[in-house]
Design an enzyme around this catalytic site. Sequence first.
Site, PDB file in Angstrom:
ATOM      1  CE  LYS A   1      42.488  14.556  55.570  1.00  0.00           C
ATOM      2  NZ  LYS A   1      41.315  15.257  55.619  1.00  0.00           N
TER       3      LYS A   1
ATOM      4  NE  ARG B   1      37.180  11.873  53.119  1.00  0.00           N
ATOM      5  CZ  ARG B   1      38.152  12.680  52.710  1.00  0.00           C
ATOM      6  NH1 ARG B   1      39.254  12.192  52.226  1.00  0.00           N
ATOM      7  NH2 ARG B   1      38.035  13.970  52.842  1.00  0.00           N
TER       8      ARG B   1
ATOM      9  NE  ARG C   1      41.341  23.788  52.977  1.00  0.00           N
ATOM     10  CZ  ARG C   1      41.170  22.519  53.333  1.00  0.00           C
ATOM     11  NH1 ARG C   1      42.001  21.951  54.194  1.00  0.00           N
ATOM     12  NH2 ARG C   1      40.158  21.823  52.878  1.00  0.00           N
TER      13      ARG C   1
ATOM     14  NE  ARG D   1      39.761  21.233  48.977  1.00  0.00           N
ATOM     15  CZ  ARG D   1      39.908  20.204  49.804  1.00  0.00           C
ATOM     16  NH1 ARG D   1      41.088  19.930  50.324  1.00  0.00           N
ATOM     17  NH2 ARG D   1      38.891  19.450  50.119  1.00  0.00           N
TER      18      ARG D   1
ATOM     19  NE  ARG E   1      35.220  18.845  52.459  1.00  0.00           N
ATOM     20  CZ  ARG E   1      36.019  19.919  52.453  1.00  0.00           C
ATOM     21  NH1 ARG E   1      35.523  21.120  52.186  1.00  0.00           N
ATOM     22  NH2 ARG E   1      37.295  19.796  52.712  1.00  0.00           N
TER      23      ARG E   1
HETATM   24  P1  AMP Z   1      40.039  16.080  50.864  1.00  0.00           P
HETATM   25  O1  AMP Z   1      40.949  16.770  49.902  1.00  0.00           O
HETATM   26  O2  AMP Z   1      40.677  14.941  51.574  1.00  0.00           O
HETATM   27  O3  AMP Z   1      39.338  17.047  51.793  1.00  0.00           O
HETATM   28  O4  AMP Z   1      38.872  15.430  49.977  1.00  0.00           O
HETATM   29  C1  AMP Z   1      38.041  16.218  49.150  1.00  0.00           C
HETATM   30  C2  AMP Z   1      36.887  15.372  48.608  1.00  0.00           C
HETATM   31  O5  AMP Z   1      37.406  14.316  47.796  1.00  0.00           O
HETATM   32  C3  AMP Z   1      36.032  14.686  49.662  1.00  0.00           C
HETATM   33  O6  AMP Z   1      35.034  15.552  50.189  1.00  0.00           O
HETATM   34  C4  AMP Z   1      35.433  13.550  48.833  1.00  0.00           C
HETATM   35  O7  AMP Z   1      34.412  14.034  47.984  1.00  0.00           O
HETATM   36  C5  AMP Z   1      36.603  13.133  47.940  1.00  0.00           C
HETATM   37  N1  AMP Z   1      37.455  12.086  48.571  1.00  0.00           N
HETATM   38  C6  AMP Z   1      38.716  12.233  49.048  1.00  0.00           C
HETATM   39  N2  AMP Z   1      39.190  11.086  49.539  1.00  0.00           N
HETATM   40  C7  AMP Z   1      38.204  10.169  49.359  1.00  0.00           C
HETATM   41  C8  AMP Z   1      38.060   8.793  49.680  1.00  0.00           C
HETATM   42  N3  AMP Z   1      39.029   8.110  50.318  1.00  0.00           N
HETATM   43  N4  AMP Z   1      36.893   8.167  49.327  1.00  0.00           N
HETATM   44  C9  AMP Z   1      35.922   8.825  48.692  1.00  0.00           C
HETATM   45  N5  AMP Z   1      35.955  10.135  48.390  1.00  0.00           N
HETATM   46  C10 AMP Z   1      37.086  10.816  48.713  1.00  0.00           C
END
Ligand code: AMP
Length: 215
Positions: A14, A89, A128, A163, A174
């Site tokens: 993404k 999400r 990553r 990260r 996740r």
């Molecule tokens: P990402 O960078 O998209 O992999 O997101 C990293 C983390 O941010 C996720 O594992 C969640 O803890 C939090 N997160 C990201 N987007 C959302 C969302 N739309 N709703 C709730 N938590 C989120």
Amino acid sequence: MKNIIFIAPPAAGKGTQSILLREKYNLAHISTGDLLREASLEDSERGQYILNCLKEGNLVSDDITIELLIERLSKDDCKNGYILDGFPRTVEQAIQYETILKDLNKELGVVIFLDIPKEIALKRIVGRQVCPSCGAVFNDQIDISKPKIQNICDICGHELQKRKDDNETTFNIRFETYMKKTEPLIKHYEELGVLYKINEVDKEKVFKQIEEIIK
Ligand code: AMP
């Protein structure tokens, strides 16, 4: 240009595809993960709560996530179209987002589902490396994705970071959260007639397919 929503398991690309689209089509890139990572640095109860959710791989509450999103959507760079990377999400977030769109007088656009096998996602997560400055993504375990100079971003020269949630334990949580809470979104958007599915792992091929969809 149409707004784009990405739905995908962790490490499906993404972020990488969002940056390619941002560069070529001048779309704003909104990553709720990035917004939350930034908010987690605040020295406050909210910051601490977000930090814990991120570390554990759990979703942050809708109230906080949506507040940050609305603030971001109101910025000028979203006027020509934007990419939502990591939001919605859950079906509940998608329903709330439809109300937000009405309030802000914006269009839903297209929803792109990037599907990749869990084993490939895990391999990507382990190596990553992300550029904290421009968002570019590299991988020190996968030959074709390594940065030209170790730990340095090819695009802007900033030092790369890992990260905190990119480890196997957090990845499993996740991924499970994705299967339970995010996958049902696919049916939701199929019913609205806006869903496109891409079943490909090669970065350039995925990008070409996205370009076909948004043309
Ligand atoms: P990402 O960078 O998209 O992999 O997101 C990293 C983390 O941010 C996720 O594992 C969640 O803890 C939090 N997160 C990201 N987007 C959302 C969302 N739309 N709703 C709730 N938590 C989120």
